[in-house]
Scaffold this motif. Sequence first.
Motif, PDB file in Angstrom:
ATOM      1  N   GLY A   1      33.668  63.483  60.919  1.00 47.57           N
ATOM      2  CA  GLY A   1      33.947  62.091  60.583  1.00 47.57           C
ATOM      3  C   GLY A   1      33.433  61.717  59.215  1.00 47.57           C
ATOM      4  O   GLY A   1      34.099  61.000  58.458  1.00 47.57           O
ATOM      5  N   SER A   2      32.251  62.211  58.870  1.00 48.49           N
ATOM      6  CA  SER A   2      31.689  61.933  57.546  1.00 48.49           C
ATOM      7  C   SER A   2      32.523  62.568  56.449  1.00 48.49           C
ATOM      8  O   SER A   2      32.739  61.966  55.390  1.00 48.49           O
ATOM      9  N   ALA A   3      33.018  63.779  56.699  1.00 53.03           N
ATOM     10  CA  ALA A   3      33.844  64.451  55.697  1.00 53.03           C
ATOM     11  C   ALA A   3      35.143  63.684  55.466  1.00 53.03           C
ATOM     12  O   ALA A   3      35.563  63.508  54.314  1.00 53.03           O
ATOM     13  N   PHE A   4      35.755  63.207  56.531  1.00 50.53           N
ATOM     14  CA  PHE A   4      36.984  62.430  56.368  1.00 50.53           C
ATOM     15  C   PHE A   4      36.702  61.098  55.685  1.00 50.53           C
ATOM     16  O   PHE A   4      37.464  60.668  54.810  1.00 50.53           O
ATOM     17  N   PHE A   5      35.612  60.417  56.070  1.00 51.47           N
ATOM     18  CA  PHE A   5      35.305  59.117  55.478  1.00 51.47           C
ATOM     19  C   PHE A   5      34.983  59.256  53.993  1.00 51.47           C
ATOM     20  O   PHE A   5      35.549  58.538  53.155  1.00 51.47           O
ATOM     21  N   LEU A   6      34.085  60.159  53.652  1.00 46.13           N
ATOM     22  CA  LEU A   6      33.707  60.324  52.246  1.00 46.13           C
ATOM     23  C   LEU A   6      34.837  60.967  51.446  1.00 46.13           C
ATOM     24  O   LEU A   6      35.013  60.648  50.260  1.00 46.13           O
ATOM     25  N   GLY A   7      35.615  61.845  52.069  1.00 40.98           N
ATOM     26  CA  GLY A   7      36.789  62.402  51.394  1.00 40.98           C
ATOM     27  C   GLY A   7      37.826  61.327  51.109  1.00 40.98           C
ATOM     28  O   GLY A   7      38.464  61.336  50.052  1.00 40.98           O
ATOM     29  N   GLY A   8      38.001  60.406  52.041  1.00 39.09           N
ATOM     30  CA  GLY A   8      38.905  59.276  51.813  1.00 39.09           C
ATOM     31  C   GLY A   8      38.432  58.400  50.679  1.00 39.09           C
ATOM     32  O   GLY A   8      39.238  57.901  49.883  1.00 39.09           O
ATOM     33  N   LEU A   9      37.120  58.224  50.576  1.00 37.34           N
ATOM     34  CA  LEU A   9      36.566  57.456  49.463  1.00 37.34           C
ATOM     35  C   LEU A   9      36.886  58.131  48.138  1.00 37.34           C
ATOM     36  O   LEU A   9      37.301  57.471  47.178  1.00 37.34           O
ATOM     37  N   VAL A  10      36.738  59.441  48.083  1.00 40.85           N
ATOM     38  CA  VAL A  10      37.051  60.181  46.855  1.00 40.85           C
ATOM     39  C   VAL A  10      38.541  60.086  46.530  1.00 40.85           C
ATOM     40  O   VAL A  10      38.919  59.898  45.364  1.00 40.85           O
ATOM     41  N   VAL A  11      39.393  60.165  47.551  1.00 40.50           N
ATOM     42  CA  VAL A  11      40.833  60.073  47.327  1.00 40.50           C
ATOM     43  C   VAL A  11      41.209  58.677  46.822  1.00 40.50           C
ATOM     44  O   VAL A  11      42.058  58.534  45.933  1.00 40.50           O
ATOM     45  N   VAL A  12      40.566  57.635  47.342  1.00 35.23           N
ATOM     46  CA  VAL A  12      40.811  56.275  46.839  1.00 35.23           C
ATOM     47  C   VAL A  12      40.360  56.173  45.383  1.00 35.23           C
ATOM     48  O   VAL A  12      41.048  55.557  44.552  1.00 35.23           O
ATOM     49  N   LEU A  13      39.222  56.764  45.054  1.00 33.05           N
ATOM     50  CA  LEU A  13      38.749  56.732  43.674  1.00 33.05           C
ATOM     51  C   LEU A  13      39.686  57.501  42.744  1.00 33.05           C
ATOM     52  O   LEU A  13      39.742  57.215  41.547  1.00 33.05           O
ATOM     53  N   MET A  14      40.426  58.479  43.267  1.00 36.68           N
ATOM     54  CA  MET A  14      41.397  59.224  42.464  1.00 36.68           C
ATOM     55  C   MET A  14      42.737  58.495  42.387  1.00 36.68           C
ATOM     56  O   MET A  14      43.720  59.048  41.900  1.00 36.68           O
ATOM     57  N   ARG A  15      42.791  57.267  42.901  1.00 41.46           N
ATOM     58  CA  ARG A  15      43.942  56.368  42.830  1.00 41.46           C
ATOM     59  C   ARG A  15      45.109  56.789  43.724  1.00 41.46           C
ATOM     60  O   ARG A  15      46.264  56.659  43.346  1.00 41.46           O
ATOM     61  N   TRP A  16      44.800  57.294  44.906  1.00 38.59           N
ATOM     62  CA  TRP A  16      45.783  57.495  45.956  1.00 38.59           C
ATOM     63  C   TRP A  16      45.330  56.654  47.143  1.00 38.59           C
ATOM     64  O   TRP A  16      44.773  57.168  48.110  1.00 38.59           O
ATOM     65  N   PRO A  17      45.528  55.342  47.081  1.00 34.77           N
ATOM     66  CA  PRO A  17      44.873  54.449  48.047  1.00 34.77           C
ATOM     67  C   PRO A  17      45.376  54.563  49.481  1.00 34.77           C
ATOM     68  O   PRO A  17      44.581  54.463  50.413  1.00 34.77           O
ATOM     69  N   ILE A  18      46.666  54.768  49.693  1.00 35.02           N
ATOM     70  CA  ILE A  18      47.171  54.786  51.074  1.00 35.02           C
ATOM     71  C   ILE A  18      46.655  56.015  51.815  1.00 35.02           C
ATOM     72  O   ILE A  18      46.143  55.905  52.935  1.00 35.02           O
ATOM     73  N   LEU A  19      46.744  57.172  51.182  1.00 41.47           N
ATOM     74  CA  LEU A  19      46.232  58.386  51.806  1.00 41.47           C
ATOM     75  C   LEU A  19      44.714  58.290  52.007  1.00 41.47           C
ATOM     76  O   LEU A  19      44.189  58.672  53.054  1.00 41.47           O
ATOM     77  N   GLY A  20      44.012  57.751  51.016  1.00 34.04           N
ATOM     78  CA  GLY A  20      42.564  57.607  51.120  1.00 34.04           C
ATOM     79  C   GLY A  20      42.146  56.682  52.245  1.00 34.04           C
ATOM     80  O   GLY A  20      41.197  56.968  52.981  1.00 34.04           O
ATOM     81  N   MET A  21      42.850  55.573  52.402  1.00 35.39           N
ATOM     82  CA  MET A  21      42.508  54.643  53.482  1.00 35.39           C
ATOM     83  C   MET A  21      42.828  55.231  54.848  1.00 35.39           C
ATOM     84  O   MET A  21      42.126  54.955  55.820  1.00 35.39           O
ATOM     85  N   LEU A  22      43.883  56.040  54.944  1.00 38.71           N
ATOM     86  CA  LEU A  22      44.167  56.713  56.218  1.00 38.71           C
ATOM     87  C   LEU A  22      43.057  57.702  56.567  1.00 38.71           C
ATOM     88  O   LEU A  22      42.610  57.767  57.718  1.00 38.71           O
ATOM     89  N   LEU A  23      42.600  58.460  55.573  1.00 38.01           N
ATOM     90  CA  LEU A  23      41.492  59.387  55.815  1.00 38.01           C
ATOM     91  C   LEU A  23      40.215  58.641  56.187  1.00 38.01           C
ATOM     92  O   LEU A  23      39.484  59.046  57.091  1.00 38.01           O
ATOM     93  N   GLU A  24      39.957  57.545  55.484  1.00 35.52           N
ATOM     94  CA  GLU A  24      38.764  56.751  55.797  1.00 35.52           C
ATOM     95  C   GLU A  24      38.836  56.141  57.182  1.00 35.52           C
ATOM     96  O   GLU A  24      37.827  56.082  57.886  1.00 35.52           O
ATOM     97  N   ALA A  25      39.996  55.672  57.580  1.00 29.31           N
ATOM     98  CA  ALA A  25      40.138  55.067  58.908  1.00 29.31           C
ATOM     99  C   ALA A  25      39.873  56.099  59.999  1.00 29.31           C
ATOM    100  O   ALA A  25      39.169  55.807  60.979  1.00 29.31           O
ATOM    101  N   TYR A  26      40.419  57.305  59.835  1.00 31.19           N
ATOM    102  CA  TYR A  26      40.152  58.349  60.820  1.00 31.19           C
ATOM    103  C   TYR A  26      38.657  58.699  60.841  1.00 31.19           C
ATOM    104  O   TYR A  26      38.074  58.863  61.912  1.00 31.19           O
ATOM    105  N   GLY A  27      38.051  58.805  59.677  1.00 28.47           N
ATOM    106  CA  GLY A  27      36.622  59.096  59.610  1.00 28.47           C
ATOM    107  C   GLY A  27      35.783  57.996  60.224  1.00 28.47           C
ATOM    108  O   GLY A  27      34.792  58.257  60.908  1.00 28.47           O
ATOM    109  N   PHE A  28      36.164  56.730  60.002  1.00 25.31           N
ATOM    110  CA  PHE A  28      35.440  55.593  60.565  1.00 25.31           C
ATOM    111  C   PHE A  28      35.491  55.616  62.083  1.00 25.31           C
ATOM    112  O   PHE A  28      34.470  55.434  62.748  1.00 25.31           O
ATOM    113  N   VAL A  29      36.682  55.851  62.630  1.00 30.58           N
ATOM    114  CA  VAL A  29      36.822  55.914  64.089  1.00 30.58           C
ATOM    115  C   VAL A  29      36.024  57.086  64.645  1.00 30.58           C
ATOM    116  O   VAL A  29      35.354  56.970  65.672  1.00 30.58           O
TER     117      VAL A  29
END
Length: 112
Positions: A58-86
Amino acid sequence: IGVGLVGFGLFFLLFGVLLYFDAVLLAFGNLLFLSGLVFIIGFRRTFTFFFQRPKLKGSAFFLGGLVVVLMRWPILGMLLEAYGFVSLFKSFFPVAFGFLGSLVNVPLLSQV
C-alpha cells in the motif's frame, strides 16, 4: 500546524480533482497532506507507519502515485494513490463506519 496542513492538503486535493485533475493542485495537496501528517504524529511514527511489513504494498502504491502526480500524470497517479490509500487504511474502515453508525443515536442528528 499539522491539522492546518492536512486541512489545506485535503482542500487542494479536492479542488485539484474538481478542476479536471489539475496536476499542480494535486501535487501541492499531496505534499501538504504528508507534511501535515508528519507534524501531527511525528517523523518516526510516520516512517514506521508507512514502512511496516504488511503495509509495504500500500505504501509503494501511495508514494508511487505521488511521484506519478509530480511527473504530471495526474489521473494515473491518483488511481495509484487511491489503491494505496485503501490498502493502507483497510483496517481502519470498520472503525470509521462503526463511528458513523453510532451518530444515529445522537438526539439532534437522529431527527435530521
